[in-house]
Design a protein around this motif. Structure first.
Motif, PDB file in Angstrom:
ATOM      1  N   ASP A 215       0.832  -1.204   0.000  1.00  0.00           N
ATOM      2  CA  ASP A 215       0.000   0.000   0.000  1.00  0.00           C
ATOM      3  C   ASP A 215       0.867   1.255   0.000  1.00  0.00           C
ATOM      4  OD1 ASP A 215      -2.663  -1.184   0.157  1.00  0.00           O
ATOM      5  OD2 ASP A 215      -2.086  -1.837   2.164  1.00  0.00           O
ATOM      6  N   VAL A 217       0.705   5.831  -0.712  1.00  0.00           N
ATOM      7  CA  VAL A 217      -0.088   7.044  -0.798  1.00  0.00           C
ATOM      8  C   VAL A 217       0.544   7.942  -1.855  1.00  0.00           C
ATOM      9  CG1 VAL A 217      -0.890   9.098   0.437  1.00  0.00           C
ATOM     10  CG2 VAL A 217      -0.806   6.880   1.605  1.00  0.00           C
ATOM     11  N   ARG A 310      -0.392  -0.800  -4.620  1.00  0.00           N
ATOM     12  CA  ARG A 310      -1.754  -0.272  -4.610  1.00  0.00           C
ATOM     13  C   ARG A 310      -1.790   1.128  -4.001  1.00  0.00           C
ATOM     14  NH1 ARG A 310      -5.745  -4.458  -2.779  1.00  0.00           N
ATOM     15  NH2 ARG A 310      -5.618  -4.926  -5.018  1.00  0.00           N
ATOM     16  N   TYR A 311      -2.173   2.095  -4.785  1.00  0.00           N
ATOM     17  CA  TYR A 311      -2.327   3.464  -4.299  1.00  0.00           C
ATOM     18  C   TYR A 311      -3.574   3.568  -3.444  1.00  0.00           C
ATOM     19  CZ  TYR A 311       1.285   5.624  -7.278  1.00  0.00           C
ATOM     20  OH  TYR A 311       2.471   6.008  -7.864  1.00  0.00           O
ATOM     21  N   GLN A 312      -3.476   4.371  -2.397  1.00  0.00           N
ATOM     22  CA  GLN A 312      -4.654   4.645  -1.590  1.00  0.00           C
ATOM     23  C   GLN A 312      -5.751   5.245  -2.483  1.00  0.00           C
ATOM     24  OE1 GLN A 312      -4.776   8.082   1.296  1.00  0.00           O
ATOM     25  NE2 GLN A 312      -4.861   6.414   2.795  1.00  0.00           N
ATOM     26  N   GLY A 313      -6.944   4.656  -2.422  1.00  0.00           N
ATOM     27  CA  GLY A 313      -8.040   5.101  -3.260  1.00  0.00           C
ATOM     28  C   GLY A 313      -8.266   4.237  -4.479  1.00  0.00           C
ATOM     29  N   GLU A 316      -9.715  -2.502  -4.884  1.00  0.00           N
ATOM     30  CA  GLU A 316      -9.022  -3.695  -4.394  1.00  0.00           C
ATOM     31  C   GLU A 316      -9.140  -4.793  -5.434  1.00  0.00           C
ATOM     32  OE1 GLU A 316     -10.295  -4.729  -0.482  1.00  0.00           O
ATOM     33  OE2 GLU A 316      -9.711  -2.795   0.379  1.00  0.00           O
TER      34      GLU A 316
END
Length: 524
Positions: A215, A217, A310-313, A316
């Motif tokens: 993860d 940001v 995986r970028y926040q937002g 999934e």
């Protein structure tokens, strides 16, 4: 289990007053697991693969209590732990963990405490694993990170924590004893079933185990510490649409270098800075590998070795882009090891001693040779022999391939070009070395070479230099552990008189060998 508390206490009392001690307990247990969806019994630390993360800060002392609770006879039942890349002071060489070089293994239902001061202000990315035969193939491996509160490169990243560690490794469905027997019978090194990323993988025809997710940001810079915990495979790391800036090599800070692909041989480590500067989405972290012909194991599909950034937002879900092996040729900016430079430039000292090590394999056999000698672990560890008065090569078996070196010298080791098509990751225990000539180039660099502790040896030749200012018997071997088991190893034993003067083992250590020697072979 027998804990010799008095000897551990004595060792702790001898530590510098300013040293913080980090107590760690590792229960070495057999546990069922399915890293790539195939269930099997494993050798684990505290029941997990990879094992628990060990962290410390500059100047700390690791106090690692190992409780051997192994009981599965399909794998080795004794064990021994090595802290890969940690600079080991001569006085603590008996806690270095190399079976039959600096110690004997820990027997079943016994305990031993390793006291490992982090000397010379050492910081960086390391790992631990079993150093008994090929036992770590069964799962006993984990990350060891030593943080630097004064990191000179800390302005280059925002996040560096337990979530930014990438451990890639080869994984095997069979246990090591039958695989090793097959290797001995045929001379063919086993081929892994899959590759894992932080303990998760997939194999051909297997279940779709969810990929590991990293993860991030948007707008944040991450220091990812990449560790190749393999016993054989070479991993090629890349992140779709992102560059990686290398800032550390095997625990040593390097001048920042931007690449979009880098290879890690077994045992090697890099820190890279990745800036989350792309649109919010899911991106593949590619971790394909090579290590033997996939035709010898139809489970193997290196394309399945990967994780997700995986970028926040972002949703999934898996990335929508194809699973590639990395950047296309026209976009490739791959690491050339010879182009790396230390953060602080300094010349390598001139060599006092030159040693040439030529590698070859005996055709059709599980036998590798260094200068026509196939290493065979002795019954009495090298350090025990030195403490008992060994003074020359005549005091060691020829098959121990032990080089006797004076203290406080610079030793140059030359590996001539090899006709073998496999690059051998040679690793020096307890020390690191100047990489004068990388196998990646014909350049000889004595002006500002990097230092590391694992370097490839292969087709173009390799030259390293190391100091014997830290006396002791130090294992120097191929980190393809199948090759090590087949004899691709030496021992660099320096300053024998100095070793005797500085090494004062605990009673617990002196009892390891008699306990191990008393075991029947099935318990060893």
């Amino acid at each position: 289990m027998k804990l010799l508390a008095s000897t551990v206490l004595a060792a702790l009392l001898a530590l510098p007053a300013f040293s913080d001690t980090i107590p760690i307990t590792l229960d070495i247990v057999n546990a069922d697991g399915a890293p790539d969806g195939f269930s099997r019994s494993m050798v684990t630390a505290n029941g997990t693969y990879p094992g628990p993360l060990i962290t410390a800060s500059k100047g700390d002392t690791l106090v690692v209590t190992v409780n051997n609770l192994l009981d599965d006879p399909t794998m080795r039942l004794s064990t021994s732990l090595d802290f890969d890349g940690i600079l080991v002071d001569t006085g603590n060489s008996f806690d270095e963990g190399s079976s039959f070089v600096t110690t004997c293994p820990i027997t079943p239902n016994a305990s031993y405490t390793y006291v490992v001061p982090l000397v010379n202000n050492q910081t960086g990315t390391f790992w631990y694993h079993s150093q008994l035969s090929v036992q770590y193939v069964d799962g006993l491996r984990g990350a060891l990170i030593v943080y630097d509160p004064d990191d000179p490169l800390k302005d280059l990243y925002d996040v560096d924590d337990e979530n930014t560690i990438w451990q890639v490794g080869d994984w095997w469905h069979n246990s090591t004893l039958p695989m090793l027997a097959g290797y001995v019978a045929t001379g063919i090194v086993p081929v892994s079933d899959s590759g894992t990323f932080n303990g998760v993988g997939r194999f051909n025809g297997g279940p779709e185990v969810p990929f590991f997710v990293v993860d991030v940001v948007q707008g944040t810079r991450y220091r990812f510490r990449i560790i190749n915990t393999s016993a054989r495979n070479v991993f090629t790391m890349s992140v779709d649409s992102h560059n990686m800036t290398i800032i550390e090599t095997d625990g040593m800070p390097t001048s920042p270098m931007a690449v979009n692909s880098l290879d890690l041989l077994a045992g090697q480590r890099y820190s890279v800075v990745v800036e989350a500067n792309q649109p919010v989405a899911n991106y593949w972290i590619n971790a394909p590998y090579v290590g033997g012909s996939p035709a010898r194991n139809l489970n193997q599909n290196a394309t399945l070795s990967r994780a997700i950034l995986r970028y926040q937002g972002a949703p999934e879900e898996d990335p929508t882009s194809p699973m590639s092996l990395g950047p296309a040729d026209e976009e490739l900016n791959a690491l050339v090891e010879a182009n790396l430079r230390p953060l602080v430039a300094s010349p390598a000292p001139e060599a006092d001693i030159n040693i040439t090590l030529s590698l070859d394999v005996t055709a059709g056999k599980a036998q590798w040779n260094v200068n026509n000698v196939s290493y065979l672990a002795p019954e009495v560890p090298t350090l025990v022999k030195i403490l008992d008065g060994a003074n020359s090569t005549d005091d060691f078996n020829v098959t121990e391939n032990t080089f006797i070196l004076p203290a406080n010298k610079i030793v140059q080791v030359i590996f001539p070009p090899s006709e073998d098509d496999e690059e051998h990751p040679f690793h020096l225990h307890g020390n690191n070395f100047w990489l004068i000539k990388s196998n990646s180039s014909d350049e000889i660099n004595t002006d500002n070479p990097i230092k590391r502790d694992v370097a490839g040896v292969g087709s173009t030749g390799t030259i390293i230099r190391f100091s014997t200012a830290n006396p002791g018997p130090w294992f120097f071997h191929c980190h393809i552990f199948w090759h090590l088991q087949a004899g691709l190893a030496t021992v660099m034993a320096s300053g024998l008189n100095e070793t005797r003067a500085e090494v004062h083992p605990t009673q617990a250590w002196t009892e390891l060998c008699p306990s191990y020697d008393a075991l029947s072979p099935d318990l060893q």
